[in-house]
Design a protein around this motif. Structure first.
Motif, PDB file in Angstrom:
ATOM      1  N   ALA A   3       0.858  -1.191   0.000  1.00 63.02           N
ATOM      2  CA  ALA A   3       0.000   0.000   0.000  1.00 63.02           C
ATOM      3  C   ALA A   3       0.890   1.235   0.000  1.00 63.02           C
ATOM      4  N   MET A   4       0.299   2.368  -0.308  1.00 62.94           N
ATOM      5  CA  MET A   4       1.065   3.607  -0.308  1.00 62.94           C
ATOM      6  C   MET A   4       0.153   4.794  -0.041  1.00 62.94           C
ATOM      7  N   HIS A   5       0.766   5.914   0.231  1.00 63.58           N
ATOM      8  CA  HIS A   5       0.060   7.193   0.350  1.00 63.58           C
ATOM      9  C   HIS A   5       0.603   8.126  -0.724  1.00 63.58           C
ATOM     10  N   TYR A   6      -0.233   9.043  -1.127  1.00 59.99           N
ATOM     11  CA  TYR A   6       0.200  10.072  -2.056  1.00 59.99           C
ATOM     12  C   TYR A   6      -0.377  11.396  -1.583  1.00 59.99           C
ATOM     13  N   HIS A   7       0.362  12.453  -1.831  1.00 63.25           N
ATOM     14  CA  HIS A   7       0.021  13.768  -1.305  1.00 63.25           C
ATOM     15  C   HIS A   7      -0.376  14.689  -2.458  1.00 63.25           C
ATOM     16  N   LEU A   8      -1.514  15.365  -2.266  1.00 60.47           N
ATOM     17  CA  LEU A   8      -2.083  16.242  -3.295  1.00 60.47           C
ATOM     18  C   LEU A   8      -2.131  17.680  -2.808  1.00 60.47           C
ATOM     19  N   ARG A   9      -2.023  18.608  -3.751  1.00 60.33           N
ATOM     20  CA  ARG A   9      -2.316  20.008  -3.473  1.00 60.33           C
ATOM     21  C   ARG A   9      -3.506  20.389  -4.339  1.00 60.33           C
ATOM     22  N   TRP A  10      -4.558  20.837  -3.684  1.00 63.05           N
ATOM     23  CA  TRP A  10      -5.802  21.207  -4.359  1.00 63.05           C
ATOM     24  C   TRP A  10      -5.729  22.637  -4.887  1.00 63.05           C
ATOM     25  N   PRO A  11      -6.671  23.045  -5.724  1.00 54.75           N
ATOM     26  CA  PRO A  11      -6.649  24.404  -6.281  1.00 54.75           C
ATOM     27  C   PRO A  11      -6.669  25.526  -5.237  1.00 54.75           C
ATOM     28  N   ALA A  13      -4.931  25.469  -2.562  1.00 54.41           N
ATOM     29  CA  ALA A  13      -3.622  25.326  -1.915  1.00 54.41           C
ATOM     30  C   ALA A  13      -3.649  24.423  -0.685  1.00 54.41           C
ATOM     31  N   SER A  14      -4.795  23.838  -0.360  1.00 55.44           N
ATOM     32  CA  SER A  14      -4.827  22.875   0.740  1.00 55.44           C
ATOM     33  C   SER A  14      -4.182  21.577   0.277  1.00 55.44           C
ATOM     34  N   VAL A  15      -3.727  20.784   1.239  1.00 52.37           N
ATOM     35  CA  VAL A  15      -3.007  19.547   0.951  1.00 52.37           C
ATOM     36  C   VAL A  15      -3.756  18.372   1.564  1.00 52.37           C
ATOM     37  N   SER A  16      -3.804  17.270   0.837  1.00 52.75           N
ATOM     38  CA  SER A  16      -4.423  16.035   1.325  1.00 52.75           C
ATOM     39  C   SER A  16      -3.432  14.894   1.221  1.00 52.75           C
ATOM     40  N   THR A  17      -3.524  13.981   2.165  1.00 47.35           N
ATOM     41  CA  THR A  17      -2.795  12.726   2.088  1.00 47.35           C
ATOM     42  C   THR A  17      -3.822  11.654   1.763  1.00 47.35           C
ATOM     43  N   CYS A  18      -3.572  10.917   0.686  1.00 46.96           N
ATOM     44  CA  CYS A  18      -4.519   9.925   0.203  1.00 46.96           C
ATOM     45  C   CYS A  18      -3.905   8.535   0.240  1.00 46.96           C
ATOM     46  N   PHE A  28       0.028   6.331 -12.942  1.00 50.38           N
ATOM     47  CA  PHE A  28      -0.933   7.300 -13.458  1.00 50.38           C
ATOM     48  C   PHE A  28      -0.549   8.750 -13.192  1.00 50.38           C
ATOM     49  N   PHE A  29       0.372   8.962 -12.254  1.00 49.28           N
ATOM     50  CA  PHE A  29       0.725  10.323 -11.856  1.00 49.28           C
ATOM     51  C   PHE A  29       2.234  10.484 -11.719  1.00 49.28           C
ATOM     52  N   GLU A  30       2.650  11.728 -11.829  1.00 48.03           N
ATOM     53  CA  GLU A  30       4.061  12.080 -11.692  1.00 48.03           C
ATOM     54  C   GLU A  30       4.198  13.150 -10.608  1.00 48.03           C
ATOM     55  N   PRO A  31       5.013  12.925  -9.593  1.00 48.03           N
ATOM     56  CA  PRO A  31       5.204  13.938  -8.560  1.00 48.03           C
ATOM     57  C   PRO A  31       5.684  15.260  -9.154  1.00 48.03           C
ATOM     58  N   GLY A  32       5.155  16.340  -8.632  1.00 46.90           N
ATOM     59  CA  GLY A  32       5.528  17.666  -9.105  1.00 46.90           C
ATOM     60  C   GLY A  32       4.698  18.152 -10.276  1.00 46.90           C
ATOM     61  N   ALA A  86      -9.017  24.831 -12.741  1.00 52.95           N
ATOM     62  CA  ALA A  86      -8.633  24.110 -11.521  1.00 52.95           C
ATOM     63  C   ALA A  86      -7.685  22.965 -11.849  1.00 52.95           C
ATOM     64  N   ARG A  87      -6.616  22.874 -11.044  1.00 47.89           N
ATOM     65  CA  ARG A  87      -5.615  21.822 -11.232  1.00 47.89           C
ATOM     66  C   ARG A  87      -5.292  21.209  -9.874  1.00 47.89           C
ATOM     67  N   VAL A  88      -4.957  19.931  -9.911  1.00 50.49           N
ATOM     68  CA  VAL A  88      -4.548  19.206  -8.708  1.00 50.49           C
ATOM     69  C   VAL A  88      -3.103  18.771  -8.920  1.00 50.49           C
ATOM     70  N   GLU A  89      -2.250  19.130  -7.985  1.00 48.12           N
ATOM     71  CA  GLU A  89      -0.834  18.786  -8.090  1.00 48.12           C
ATOM     72  C   GLU A  89      -0.524  17.555  -7.244  1.00 48.12           C
ATOM     73  N   ILE A  90       0.243  16.656  -7.815  1.00 46.84           N
ATOM     74  CA  ILE A  90       0.749  15.498  -7.076  1.00 46.84           C
ATOM     75  C   ILE A  90       2.064  15.933  -6.439  1.00 46.84           C
ATOM     76  N   LEU A  91       2.083  16.002  -5.137  1.00 46.22           N
ATOM     77  CA  LEU A  91       3.281  16.472  -4.443  1.00 46.22           C
ATOM     78  C   LEU A  91       4.337  15.383  -4.302  1.00 46.22           C
ATOM     79  N   ARG A  92       3.916  14.224  -3.797  1.00 42.55           N
ATOM     80  CA  ARG A  92       4.890  13.135  -3.615  1.00 42.55           C
ATOM     81  C   ARG A  92       4.171  11.824  -3.311  1.00 42.55           C
ATOM     82  N   PHE A  93       4.912  10.758  -3.461  1.00 38.12           N
ATOM     83  CA  PHE A  93       4.460   9.417  -3.100  1.00 38.12           C
ATOM     84  C   PHE A  93       5.179   9.004  -1.829  1.00 38.12           C
ATOM     85  N   GLU A  94       4.510   8.203  -1.038  1.00 40.50           N
ATOM     86  CA  GLU A  94       5.086   7.709   0.214  1.00 40.50           C
ATOM     87  C   GLU A  94       4.767   6.219   0.322  1.00 40.50           C
ATOM     88  N   GLU A  95       5.790   5.414   0.219  1.00 37.52           N
ATOM     89  CA  GLU A  95       5.577   3.951   0.276  1.00 37.52           C
ATOM     90  C   GLU A  95       5.830   3.424   1.666  1.00 37.52           C
TER      91      GLU A  95
END
Length: 95
Positions: A3-11, A13-18, A28-32, A86-95
């Motif tokens: 399993a893993m977590h991934y971190h998002l930045r919403w339009p 500027a709030s951040v979520s850990t998913c 499917f996604f690329e950090p940054g 509106a854009r969602v940024e992939i900040l990083r992956f966390e394994e």
């Protein structure tokens, strides 16, 4: 199954850990990188379905945590649906 977590930045500027029950999200996604909201949603839905299918194949049942995470993402994304840029940024992956 890793399993893993991934971190998002919403339009806004709030951040979520998913959560994802599989590393497939990395396919499917690329950090940054920031994705248009509709593109982000299509990708996260597909990745989550694949991840859940992998859990079902291994354990005999779908991953309810992945479904809950997707519902949370979709609910949050709905707040930005009227913003055409509106854009969602992939900040990083966390394994």
């Amino acid at each position: 199954m890793p399993a893993m977590h991934y971190h998002l930045r919403w339009p806004d500027a709030s951040v979520s850990t998913c959560y994802s029950p599989s590393l497939v999200i990395k396919d499917f996604f690329e950090p940054g990188r920031a994705y248009a909201l509709a593109d982000f949603l299509q990708r996260v839905r597909e990745a989550t379905q694949i991840a859940s299918d992998r859990v079902a194949a291994k354990f005999g049942f779908a991953c309810s945590r992945a479904a809950d995470q997707l519902a949370e993402i979709e609910s949050r994304a709905a707040r930005f649906a009227e913003q055409p840029l509106a854009r969602v940024e992939i900040l990083r992956f966390e394994e």
